[in-house]
Design a protein around this motif. Structure first.
Motif, short mmCIF file in Angstrom:
data_model
loop_
_atom_site.label_atom_id
_atom_site.label_comp_id
_atom_site.label_asym_id
_atom_site.label_seq_id
_atom_site.Cartn_x
_atom_site.Cartn_y
_atom_site.Cartn_z
N ASN A 1 -54.56 8.70 -7.09
CA ASN A 1 -54.72 7.58 -6.16
C ASN A 1 -53.54 7.45 -5.21
N GLY A 2 -52.52 8.28 -5.40
CA GLY A 2 -51.34 8.22 -4.56
C GLY A 2 -50.28 7.23 -5.05
N ASP A 3 -50.52 6.63 -6.23
CA ASP A 3 -49.55 5.70 -6.79
C ASP A 3 -48.35 6.47 -7.36
N THR A 4 -47.17 5.91 -7.21
CA THR A 4 -45.94 6.53 -7.71
C THR A 4 -45.60 5.95 -9.08
N LEU A 5 -45.10 6.79 -9.93
CA LEU A 5 -44.70 6.38 -11.28
C LEU A 5 -43.66 5.27 -11.20
N THR A 6 -43.89 4.17 -11.93
CA THR A 6 -42.92 3.08 -11.97
C THR A 6 -41.99 3.21 -13.17
N LYS A 7 -42.38 3.96 -14.18
CA LYS A 7 -41.50 4.19 -15.33
C LYS A 7 -40.31 5.01 -14.86
N ASN A 8 -39.12 4.60 -15.21
CA ASN A 8 -37.90 5.26 -14.75
C ASN A 8 -37.65 6.52 -15.58
N TYR A 9 -37.95 7.69 -14.99
CA TYR A 9 -37.74 8.95 -15.71
C TYR A 9 -36.26 9.22 -15.97
N ALA A 10 -35.38 8.62 -15.17
CA ALA A 10 -33.94 8.87 -15.31
C ALA A 10 -33.34 8.17 -16.53
N ASN A 11 -34.08 7.25 -17.12
CA ASN A 11 -33.62 6.53 -18.30
C ASN A 11 -34.03 7.30 -19.56
N PRO B 1 -31.71 13.08 -18.45
CA PRO B 1 -32.66 13.83 -17.59
C PRO B 1 -32.14 14.07 -16.17
N THR B 2 -31.26 13.21 -15.69
CA THR B 2 -30.77 13.41 -14.32
C THR B 2 -29.88 14.64 -14.21
N THR B 3 -29.35 15.14 -15.34
CA THR B 3 -28.58 16.39 -15.27
C THR B 3 -29.50 17.56 -14.95
N MET B 4 -30.77 17.43 -15.24
CA MET B 4 -31.73 18.50 -14.97
C MET B 4 -32.48 18.27 -13.66
N PHE B 5 -32.83 17.01 -13.36
CA PHE B 5 -33.70 16.72 -12.22
C PHE B 5 -33.03 15.95 -11.10
N GLY B 6 -31.81 15.53 -11.27
CA GLY B 6 -31.18 14.68 -10.28
C GLY B 6 -31.94 13.36 -10.17
N GLN B 7 -31.94 12.78 -9.01
CA GLN B 7 -32.63 11.50 -8.79
C GLN B 7 -33.92 11.67 -7.99
N ASP B 8 -34.40 12.91 -7.84
CA ASP B 8 -35.49 13.17 -6.90
C ASP B 8 -36.79 13.65 -7.53
N LEU B 9 -36.99 13.43 -8.82
CA LEU B 9 -38.26 13.82 -9.44
C LEU B 9 -39.33 12.80 -9.02
N LEU B 10 -40.45 13.29 -8.54
CA LEU B 10 -41.52 12.43 -8.06
C LEU B 10 -42.79 12.71 -8.86
N ILE B 11 -43.36 11.64 -9.43
CA ILE B 11 -44.60 11.75 -10.18
C ILE B 11 -45.60 10.77 -9.58
N THR B 12 -46.74 11.30 -9.15
CA THR B 12 -47.79 10.47 -8.55
C THR B 12 -49.13 10.78 -9.23
N ASN B 13 -50.08 9.86 -9.09
CA ASN B 13 -51.42 10.11 -9.60
C ASN B 13 -52.37 10.43 -8.45
N THR C 1 -48.79 7.03 -18.84
CA THR C 1 -50.09 6.38 -19.03
C THR C 1 -50.49 5.68 -17.74
N ASP C 2 -51.71 5.15 -17.70
CA ASP C 2 -52.19 4.42 -16.52
C ASP C 2 -51.28 3.24 -16.19
N ALA C 3 -50.74 2.58 -17.23
CA ALA C 3 -49.88 1.41 -17.04
C ALA C 3 -48.55 1.76 -16.36
N ASP C 4 -48.21 3.03 -16.29
CA ASP C 4 -46.94 3.46 -15.71
C ASP C 4 -46.99 3.60 -14.19
N PHE C 5 -48.16 3.33 -13.59
CA PHE C 5 -48.30 3.44 -12.12
C PHE C 5 -48.51 2.08 -11.51
#
Length: 128
Positions: free
Chosen positions: A90-100, A76-88, A124-128
């Motif tokens: 509530n302002g929480d940032t995704l903890t699941k590593n999208y680059a993996n 996925p980093t070939t498409m998005f680099g290291q700067d993809l940001l996913i938030t909900n 999912t909710d658990a990913d924040f």
């Protein structure tokens, strides 16, 4: 004259052997709140900005294709680099590593001349 006919037939043969790989990256929101996705499609240098509804909403973040058939998984980093940001909301940032790549559901369909890659990141909710 027969040389030219042979060259035309050979050229048609080479063109008909053309292989292609197409790739699509999707984010599916299985959380209880809408999510916001932002970043850059580094292949096309275009911004990514999506709001994905809760409870099953999804968006295609990026698509591209290339000449040549490839069955190898596409990082996925070939498409998005290291700067993809996913938030909900509530302002929480995704903890699941999208680059993996292991965090994406992958499906690679092979036909005679093509390979179609589909990658889905389930949030999912658990990913924040």
């Amino acid at each position: 004259m027969t040389k030219y006919i042979f060259l035309v037939v050979a050229l048609i043969g080479f063109v008909s052997c053309e292989k292609e790989t197409s790739v699509g990256y999707i984010v599916k929101n299985d959380s209880s709140t809408k999510i916001y996705v932002s970043g850059v499609n580094v292949v096309y240098a275009t911004p990514i900005s999506h709001i994905i509804p809760a409870l099953g909403g999804s968006e295609i973040l990026a698509r591209w294709s290339k000449t040549g058939k490839s069955l190898d998984l596409m990082d996925p980093t070939t498409m998005f680099g290291q700067d993809l940001l996913i938030t909900n909301t509530n302002g929480d940032t995704l903890t699941k590593n999208y680059a993996n790549i292991a965090n994406w559901d992958t499906d690679v369909e092979e036909t005679k001349g093509t390979a179609k890659h589909t990658y889905v990141l389930n949030v999912t909710d658990a990913d924040f």
